[in-house]
Scaffold this active site. Sequence first.
Site: not given
Length: 308
Positions: A162, A185, A253, A256, A279, A288
């Site tokens: 990110r 995150k 983004h 990524r 994730h 994806y």
Amino acid sequence: MARVIPAGLADALDHWLAEIRGVGGLADKTVDAYRADVAGFLSFLVNHEGDTIGRAALSRLTLRDMRAWMAHERARGLSARSLARALSAVKGFVGWCAERDGFDPTPVLMARSPKFQKKLPRPLAEDAAQRMIETVETLAREDWVAKRDTAVLTLLYGCGLRISEALSLTGADASLSDTLRIRGKGGKERIVPVLPVVRQAVSDYAASCPFDLSPDQPLFRGVRGKALSPRVVQKGMEAMRAVLGLPASATPHAMRHSFATHLLNAGGDLRTIQELLGHASLSTTQAYTAVDTARLMEVYESAHPRAR
């Protein structure tokens, strides 16, 4: 509607948020969003029941109450996606209270989340991603800035970072090894492999940067020596979109997203890609596969004789 919440419920909300922040390692922005969502729900209950309520009121909630709240939220313009997030937060909070107060939260948990179309990642084509990296250095006025911008985009595409993660690197990361430890995150850490081309791009930038890249200072700097702003990177990509004729979806983004999609196209498995992206849930990474399927259908419809 003023979000006035009785003290007992406000205290319960604070305790719940503190617990999920500590146990779940959630990002501050996520916790703030949950607070706003649950506060809005509790404020609705105060107005809905027309009296001051306490935690006992949660045990009396019915499916009809939940539907009334959801209808109210949609009527004031809340999107289906935002309402789904709010409902998830409310279920978590009420479930937490039910465990402590000994009531059955089934009516709340039975409320069905509104359906919404999930936004698919919009990656760049492989050649477009490469052109982005090759072009960015031509737009800079100074050589070290050109190397900086190339290094940032190479990190986004080569490591799947990110933009906040790339810009959080410090001078201690100037000499990259074969792997890089990233705090993503919610404070979750992951290890990503570093390609030689990425190491070289960062090394070239570090060698030309006119500022002291101390181990505890930001690695990427603006022209005045302060930490590089994400907006500078975004504006650079906006300029490149105009030069290369790329769509508005070509953002930092998107690099990524391109990393993940191109890995998948090359045979990478979802579990590995999930780990590389950081994730928390495999369902997030599975988006994806939809991108890849959509691309295959486009090829099929344009090339198959019976589809034309």
